[in-house]
Design a protein around this motif. Sequence first.
Motif, short mmCIF file in Angstrom:
data_model
loop_
_atom_site.label_atom_id
_atom_site.label_comp_id
_atom_site.label_asym_id
_atom_site.label_seq_id
_atom_site.Cartn_x
_atom_site.Cartn_y
_atom_site.Cartn_z
N ARG A 85 25.21 104.70 113.18
CA ARG A 85 24.19 104.26 114.36
C ARG A 85 24.60 104.13 115.70
O ARG A 85 25.19 102.98 115.94
CB ARG A 85 23.10 104.30 113.85
CG ARG A 85 22.64 105.28 112.98
CD ARG A 85 22.04 106.31 113.07
NE ARG A 85 21.69 107.77 111.87
CZ ARG A 85 22.99 107.95 111.11
NH1 ARG A 85 23.93 107.91 111.07
NH2 ARG A 85 22.36 108.53 110.14
N ALA A 86 24.49 104.88 116.35
CA ALA A 86 24.12 104.56 117.99
C ALA A 86 22.92 104.27 119.10
O ALA A 86 22.53 105.49 118.68
CB ALA A 86 25.65 104.54 119.03
N GLN A 87 23.03 103.15 120.03
CA GLN A 87 22.21 103.85 120.63
C GLN A 87 21.45 102.64 121.57
O GLN A 87 22.33 102.05 122.48
CB GLN A 87 20.15 103.36 119.90
CG GLN A 87 20.00 101.39 119.67
CD GLN A 87 19.34 101.58 118.46
OE1 GLN A 87 18.14 102.78 118.48
NE2 GLN A 87 18.78 100.09 118.40
N GLY A 88 21.11 103.05 123.15
CA GLY A 88 21.01 102.43 123.99
C GLY A 88 21.61 103.65 124.82
O GLY A 88 21.74 104.83 125.85
N ASP A 89 21.22 102.83 126.45
CA ASP A 89 20.75 103.63 127.64
C ASP A 89 22.18 104.17 128.20
O ASP A 89 22.56 105.59 128.54
CB ASP A 89 19.78 102.67 129.14
CG ASP A 89 18.62 102.90 128.53
OD1 ASP A 89 18.49 103.56 127.99
OD2 ASP A 89 18.20 101.46 129.06
N LEU B 60 24.35 105.41 126.53
CA LEU B 60 24.78 106.59 125.98
C LEU B 60 24.54 108.26 126.61
O LEU B 60 24.65 109.53 126.06
CB LEU B 60 24.53 106.66 124.45
CG LEU B 60 24.53 105.73 123.28
CD1 LEU B 60 24.49 106.12 122.20
CD2 LEU B 60 26.72 105.84 123.33
N SER B 61 23.44 107.96 127.77
CA SER B 61 22.76 109.14 128.33
C SER B 61 23.12 109.18 129.81
O SER B 61 22.65 109.95 130.85
CB SER B 61 21.21 109.19 128.48
OG SER B 61 20.72 107.98 128.51
N PHE C 206 26.13 100.26 124.97
CA PHE C 206 25.21 100.05 123.98
C PHE C 206 25.79 99.81 122.62
O PHE C 206 26.65 98.88 122.78
CB PHE C 206 24.91 102.04 124.23
CG PHE C 206 26.66 102.35 123.64
CD1 PHE C 206 26.97 102.04 122.69
CD2 PHE C 206 27.16 102.70 124.91
CE1 PHE C 206 28.50 103.29 122.58
CE2 PHE C 206 28.71 103.05 124.40
CZ PHE C 206 29.44 103.04 123.32
N THR C 207 24.85 100.19 121.87
CA THR C 207 25.57 99.66 120.28
C THR C 207 25.48 99.92 119.57
O THR C 207 25.26 101.53 119.76
CB THR C 207 23.56 98.57 119.62
OG1 THR C 207 22.76 99.38 120.09
CG2 THR C 207 23.42 97.71 121.18
N TRP D 142 29.76 111.88 124.31
CA TRP D 142 28.43 112.33 124.86
C TRP D 142 28.50 112.34 126.03
O TRP D 142 30.24 112.11 126.83
CB TRP D 142 27.68 110.49 124.64
CG TRP D 142 26.31 110.37 123.35
CD1 TRP D 142 25.67 111.08 123.10
CD2 TRP D 142 26.98 109.93 122.74
NE1 TRP D 142 25.17 110.63 122.22
CE2 TRP D 142 25.99 110.06 121.73
CE3 TRP D 142 27.94 109.30 121.96
CZ2 TRP D 142 25.99 109.14 120.40
CZ3 TRP D 142 28.63 108.08 120.59
CH2 TRP D 142 27.29 108.62 119.93
#
Length: 282
Positions: free
Chosen positions: A196-200, A202-203, A213-214, A277
């Motif tokens: 899983r990856a998340q964080g600003d 990525l967008s 991002f993490t 992305w």
Amino acid sequence: FHENLFLEHYAIRFIPRENGVHWVHVRFNGRDIPDSPFRVVVGHANADPGRVFASGSGLYQGETGHPCEFLIDTMNAGAGALAVTVDGPSKVQLDCKEVSEGYRVSFTPTAPGDYLITIKFAGINIAGSPFKCMVGGMNLNASRGGFGTMTTSSSYVQRSQGNLASQSTYNTIEQSSSFASNSRNNYASIDASRVRAQGDGLSRAYRNEKATFTVDTRDGGNAMLMVGVFGPKYPCEEVFIKHVGNNQYNVQYTVREKGEYMLVVKWGDQHIPGSPWHIEVV
């Protein structure tokens, strides 16, 4: 060269050195004439990975402290992006030089073991890729200890096509990651779908500012984390991957130019969910 024919009529001749789309700029008094630049297709316009071939002993065997060299023939492949990655026990510096047949690539390993050489053209593995290079000799990284460490080094060659770039560019991005494992070569349990990856980051991203991002790989098995950021002209200049513990990573990247970028995150040789992305940099 150009030749004066008659009454201010000129003949222009040039010899292209590679296949693909070329743009010819014709200017008069410093300004483009109507319809300039002109699009000229040399060879096959579309990228064809099936026409790319790699050869050389450096694909299969080597010795620590000595260059492993191989040739990539792209003469009849059209225009596309050539990507070379080397995964193995030591971080290597990839040297990519243009030659008449395509590109000559070399790297110098500093630790013995098996190295995987992946060669992709237009995002697709060429015939034989990935190649397994068995490196012998002494470990030149005697000061490094601990658990098994695998690193990856990447070289991306963007060949001209359309208006993305006016000339071929050569950029090397080095990325490394490490993990503690009692079985360094246990690839059977890799499951990128559980990463899983998340964080600003990525967008969205902003020019000359760090985007972050993490990535959480706790449920993904034993593999290597690879991150690449590609822009409309060049790959991203800076990508940093830091292991913060418990198989979790912080990733930072910085872009210098505006435009649409593609962010790729792989666990082993597999895209994680959401990758790639598409990021608009402002």
